[in-house]
Write a protein that holds these residues in place. Structure first.
Motif, mmCIF file in Angstrom:
data_model
loop_
_atom_site.group_PDB
_atom_site.id
_atom_site.type_symbol
_atom_site.label_atom_id
_atom_site.label_comp_id
_atom_site.label_asym_id
_atom_site.label_seq_id
_atom_site.Cartn_x
_atom_site.Cartn_y
_atom_site.Cartn_z
ATOM 1 N N TYR A 111 -34.131 74.159 -94.702
ATOM 2 C CA TYR A 111 -32.844 74.529 -94.124
ATOM 3 C C TYR A 111 -32.644 73.785 -92.801
ATOM 4 O O TYR A 111 -33.565 73.693 -91.987
ATOM 5 N N TYR A 112 -31.441 73.273 -92.602
ATOM 6 C CA TYR A 112 -31.128 72.495 -91.412
ATOM 7 C C TYR A 112 -29.821 72.997 -90.797
ATOM 8 O O TYR A 112 -28.955 73.545 -91.486
ATOM 9 N N TYR A 113 -29.678 72.732 -89.505
ATOM 10 C CA TYR A 113 -28.418 73.033 -88.833
ATOM 11 C C TYR A 113 -27.337 72.062 -89.330
ATOM 12 O O TYR A 113 -27.623 70.899 -89.636
ATOM 13 N N ASN A 114 -26.113 72.557 -89.350
ATOM 14 C CA ASN A 114 -24.993 71.692 -89.710
ATOM 15 C C ASN A 114 -24.902 70.495 -88.762
ATOM 16 O O ASN A 114 -24.584 69.372 -89.172
ATOM 17 N N GLU A 115 -25.210 70.726 -87.482
ATOM 18 C CA GLU A 115 -25.121 69.659 -86.478
ATOM 19 C C GLU A 115 -26.165 68.561 -86.718
ATOM 20 O O GLU A 115 -25.935 67.400 -86.343
ATOM 21 N N GLN A 116 -27.281 68.914 -87.338
ATOM 22 C CA GLN A 116 -28.276 67.882 -87.656
ATOM 23 C C GLN A 116 -27.717 66.902 -88.683
ATOM 24 O O GLN A 116 -27.888 65.679 -88.558
ATOM 25 N N PHE A 117 -27.039 67.437 -89.685
ATOM 26 C CA PHE A 117 -26.396 66.569 -90.668
ATOM 27 C C PHE A 117 -25.297 65.730 -90.014
ATOM 28 O O PHE A 117 -25.183 64.519 -90.271
ATOM 29 N N LEU A 118 -24.482 66.361 -89.153
ATOM 30 C CA LEU A 118 -23.369 65.642 -88.525
ATOM 31 C C LEU A 118 -23.876 64.505 -87.637
ATOM 32 O O LEU A 118 -23.294 63.419 -87.617
ATOM 33 N N ALA A 119 -24.960 64.754 -86.899
ATOM 34 C CA ALA A 119 -25.516 63.698 -86.043
ATOM 35 C C ALA A 119 -26.004 62.524 -86.884
ATOM 36 O O ALA A 119 -25.767 61.357 -86.547
ATOM 37 N N LEU A 120 -26.670 62.823 -88.001
ATOM 38 C CA LEU A 120 -27.178 61.752 -88.862
ATOM 39 C C LEU A 120 -26.024 60.991 -89.509
ATOM 40 O O LEU A 120 -26.019 59.750 -89.536
ATOM 41 N N ALA A 121 -25.029 61.716 -90.021
ATOM 42 C CA ALA A 121 -23.880 61.059 -90.655
ATOM 43 C C ALA A 121 -23.110 60.218 -89.640
ATOM 44 O O ALA A 121 -22.707 59.086 -89.938
ATOM 45 N N ALA A 122 -22.903 60.758 -88.435
ATOM 46 C CA ALA A 122 -22.177 60.012 -87.401
ATOM 47 C C ALA A 122 -22.942 58.757 -86.999
ATOM 48 O O ALA A 122 -22.355 57.685 -86.824
ATOM 49 N N GLY A 123 -24.265 58.876 -86.840
ATOM 50 C CA GLY A 123 -25.064 57.715 -86.471
ATOM 51 C C GLY A 123 -25.002 56.622 -87.526
ATOM 52 O O GLY A 123 -24.850 55.427 -87.202
ATOM 53 N N LEU A 124 -25.114 57.004 -88.785
ATOM 54 C CA LEU A 124 -25.031 56.012 -89.871
ATOM 55 C C LEU A 124 -23.650 55.371 -89.911
ATOM 56 O O LEU A 124 -23.519 54.151 -90.099
ATOM 57 N N ALA A 125 -22.607 56.179 -89.739
ATOM 58 C CA ALA A 125 -21.244 55.643 -89.777
ATOM 59 C C ALA A 125 -21.006 54.668 -88.631
ATOM 60 O O ALA A 125 -20.422 53.591 -88.829
ATOM 61 N N VAL A 126 -21.435 55.035 -87.426
ATOM 62 C CA VAL A 126 -21.277 54.138 -86.271
ATOM 63 C C VAL A 126 -22.029 52.832 -86.509
ATOM 64 O O VAL A 126 -21.509 51.734 -86.237
ATOM 65 N N ALA A 127 -23.240 52.926 -87.034
ATOM 66 C CA ALA A 127 -24.031 51.723 -87.301
ATOM 67 C C ALA A 127 -23.365 50.833 -88.340
ATOM 68 O O ALA A 127 -23.327 49.603 -88.201
ATOM 69 N N ILE A 128 -22.815 51.425 -89.382
ATOM 70 C CA ILE A 128 -22.133 50.644 -90.421
ATOM 71 C C ILE A 128 -20.933 49.901 -89.841
ATOM 72 O O ILE A 128 -20.699 48.722 -90.132
ATOM 73 N N VAL A 129 -20.159 50.582 -89.001
ATOM 74 C CA VAL A 129 -18.988 49.945 -88.393
ATOM 75 C C VAL A 129 -19.421 48.834 -87.437
ATOM 76 O O VAL A 129 -18.840 47.734 -87.442
ATOM 77 N N LEU A 130 -20.427 49.100 -86.610
ATOM 78 C CA LEU A 130 -20.862 48.086 -85.645
ATOM 79 C C LEU A 130 -21.457 46.867 -86.338
ATOM 80 O O LEU A 130 -21.224 45.724 -85.917
#
Length: 648
Positions: free
Chosen positions: A42-61
């Protein structure tokens, strides 16, 4: 200047593809709750959001490395991307422990938050321009100026360290519900729309439109309206719609007799309105449902009548313009929207892609499933139909689907970083109290008069929407403008649809009408002429949001009889204003008649029981109806002249 070896760029491209696959796996796993269901973790929702946001930012950059670049740029960009991604991954792993430390705003959290925010804003700048990053910087700076302003404009004092930690780690800023909606709810629908278009399914809508309206006057333009509306419903992007569909429809309209700037304006308005059409309505509708804490189904039902009125207004303008120019229809009209990569067998069977659209509607409205689960199931059904029918060319279709899924992470990354930036804006507004101050000031300027507040809100919506995607515009307006409308008694869903509507109309409204400018580029004509032609073509459209605020029955919030009456009066107002704007129906209108017809349109958006007596509203409606009947009645003398000219 030394350039990077293309092989190195290719390797970085594969790294970006790998991050895209990882983002797809992370989102799918979270939506289906695989970690808890099958792994017992079980994980916090914010843990998923941080990982998804980091991957998305990296893909765009990393997208900046996809062309030949100087060595220094690629090295700097890649290193910066790795730093930002590492920080987001660190937050995802350590989030529970970090929550115990952020209250004291330690130096390491401040530095980490600063670089995370820089990464998000740089990704947003590359995708949407300078507006949002500059707005965030302005609001952060205003946080230090605000406490020293006069009392009526004063904001709460906040330290720099508190701002950095709050914006990067708090659940009301970067890791907010807005980011959750983008990464969890919207993402499956973006994949669905992207794959449907990639498989050639968008051509189905154009084929159906050609068969339905191609034979009537102005047929090519009407096909553009209907086809672009249907495709825009799935794509959720006005500019993407203009580029994808307009490259075929605009030349077809020009060949039929429309001027280039008018053809471009028709495509721009039609593509923009697709974001209002259920069942998908683009990303903004999902955000609206979450912000209002109502089922998405309620938002979609509320949008049905306004979306129908939107396209009625556009079809009427197109028809009046076609009659003015005497542009005939073509019963055999066919638009060539086929992709050369799609084989003939798939082209003959592409109507099968209507089945997944039916599955989506079934799960959303009949089974009343959550949007993200309905989106996952619908995408799965799309892939199944794509694979098993027909069998010929199966391996080619598997490759097409695999590459399509990876490429779909591009637009998903865009929407995630945009949602992250919107969360930053809302976070700083809430932290300093600016949002509440803006609501108070709007109410004070309007003097509590709804008509003035509606005008102010429309102007603010168009100004904030200049050059920005609809999602970002809506999130800002939902925070800044919608609360003031609700304070004056406007139904919440009507207030949010109102700001969404006018924020969306900024795409066709000068001075920065990005959809109109994109259409002008396709049509090879003046952007300004196209933008002002969009105002003329879409004149009746600007009445619709005022109508559903004053008559919420249009949002299916009343009885059936009230809905029919309100819709009929709004349709009459649209027809009258469109006739006045074009200056022609079946017969031309002199300028005095155009002014009179336009004035007859406006009172029909008022509700019965308002400050205007009901008897007068009924009289104006009767006069407007009589005027439209007269304008639609053929002039026999003109018919005789046309017949004589044709015989000669």
């Amino acid at each position: 200047m030394r350039m990077v070896n293309p092989k190195v760029l290719c390797g970085l491209g594969w790294c970006r593809a790998g991050l895209s696959v990882l983002l797809m796996v992370v989102i799918t796993g979270w939506v289906l709750d695989i970690a808890a269901t099958y792994l017992g973790r079980y994980y916090y929702n914010e843990q998923f959001l941080a990982l998804a946001a980091g991957l998305a930012v990296a893909i765009v950059l990393l997208e900046g490395n996809t062309m030949v670049r100087p060595v220094w740029f690629v090295a700097l960009n890649t290193g910066f991307t790795l730093v930002v991604l590492s920080l987001f991954v660190y937050v995802a792993v350590r989030f529970p422990a970090l929550q115990l430390e952020v209250a004291s705003a330690p130096l390491n959290a401040v530095v980490m938050g600063f670089f995370m925010l820089i990464g998000v804003m740089e990704a947003v700048r590359r995708k949407t321009g300078w507006f949002l990053p500059c707005l965030v910087v302005f609001l952060v700076g205003f946080a230090f100026v605000g406490p020293h302003l006069p009392a009526v404009y004063q904001t709460r004092p906040v330290s720099f360290s508190r701002i950095m930690v709050y914006l990067s780690l708090d659940t009301n800023a970067l890791l907010s519900q807005i980011l959750a909606i983008a990464a969890i709810v919207v993402a499956p629908f973006i994949v669905f729309g992207y794959l449907l278009n990639n498989f050639g399914g968008s051509a189905v809508f154009s084929d159906l439109a050609a068969k339905a309206v191609g034979r009537y006057k102005g047929g090519p333009a009407k096909v553009s309206v209907v086809g672009s509306g249907a495709f825009g419903m799935v794509s959720g992007s006005a500019v993407a719609n203009v580029v994808a569909v307009g490259s075929v429809t605009i030349p077809t309209m020009v060949r039929a007799g429309y001027s280039r700037h008018v053809a471009g304006s028709i495509e721009a308005v039609a593509s923009t309105g697709g974001q209002l059409i259920p069942p998908i309505m683009g990303a903004s509708a999902f955000l609206m449902a979450e912000l209002l804490q109502i089922p998405y189904r309620t938002v979609a039902l509320a949008a049905i009548v306004p979306s129908l009125l939107f396209y009625l207004a556009l079809l009427l303008s197109v028809d009046f313009e076609a009659r003015r120019l005497n542009i005939q229809g073509d019963p055999n009209l066919k638009l060539d929207l086929d992709d050369d990569t799609i084989d003939e067998v798939n082209k003959r069977h592409r109507w099968r892609y209507l089945l997944p659209a039916g599955v989506l509607i079934y799960f959303l409205f009949w089974r009343n499933m959550s949007p993200e689960i309905a989106g996952i199931y619908s995408t799965a059904s799309l892939l199944i139909v794509h694979f098993i029918w027909p069998w010929q060319g199966l391996w080619q279709r598997i490759q097409m689907a695999a590459f399509g899924l990876v490429r779909a992470m591009g637009p998903i990354s865009d929407i995630i970083v945009l949602a992250g930036a919107a969360g930053l804006v809302i976070g700083i507004l809430n932290l300093t109290g600016v949002a509440f101050a803006i609501t108070i000031q709007m109410l004070a300027i309007s003097g509590g008069v709804l008509a003035i507040l509606l005008l102010l809100t429309a102007i603010l919506s168009i100004i904030l929407g200049l050059g920005m995607p609809t999602v970002g515009v809506y999130v800002l307006l939902a925070t800044l403008a919608a609360p003031a409308l609700i304070q004056l008694g406007v139904v919440p869903v009507a207030a949010h649809l109102y700001v969404l509507y006018f924020g969306m109309l900024s795409m066709i409204t000068p001075p920065i009408a990005i959809a109109s400018f994109a259409a002008a580029s396709v049509a090879n004509t003046s952007p300004w002429r196209t933008a002002f032609a969009s105002l003329k073509v879409g004149a009746g459209i600007y009445l619709i949001p005022v109508a559903f605020v004053l008559q919420p029955e249009l949002l299916m919030l009343g009885s059936g009889g009230d809905l029919l009456l309100a819709a009929a009066r709004c349709a009459l107002a649209i027809a009258l204003l469109s006739a006045a704007a074009v200056g022609h129906v079946v017969r031309p209108l002199v300028w005095q008649a155009r002014i009179g017809v336009g004035l007859l349109a406006l009172p029909n958006v008022l509700s019965f029981g308002s400050s205007v007596p009901d008897t007068l509203l009924w009289l104006i409606a009767a006069m407007g109806t009589a005027m439209m009947v007269w304008l639609c009645w053929p002039d026999r003398r003109e018919s005789v002249k046309v017949g004589a000219m044709e015989q000669q």
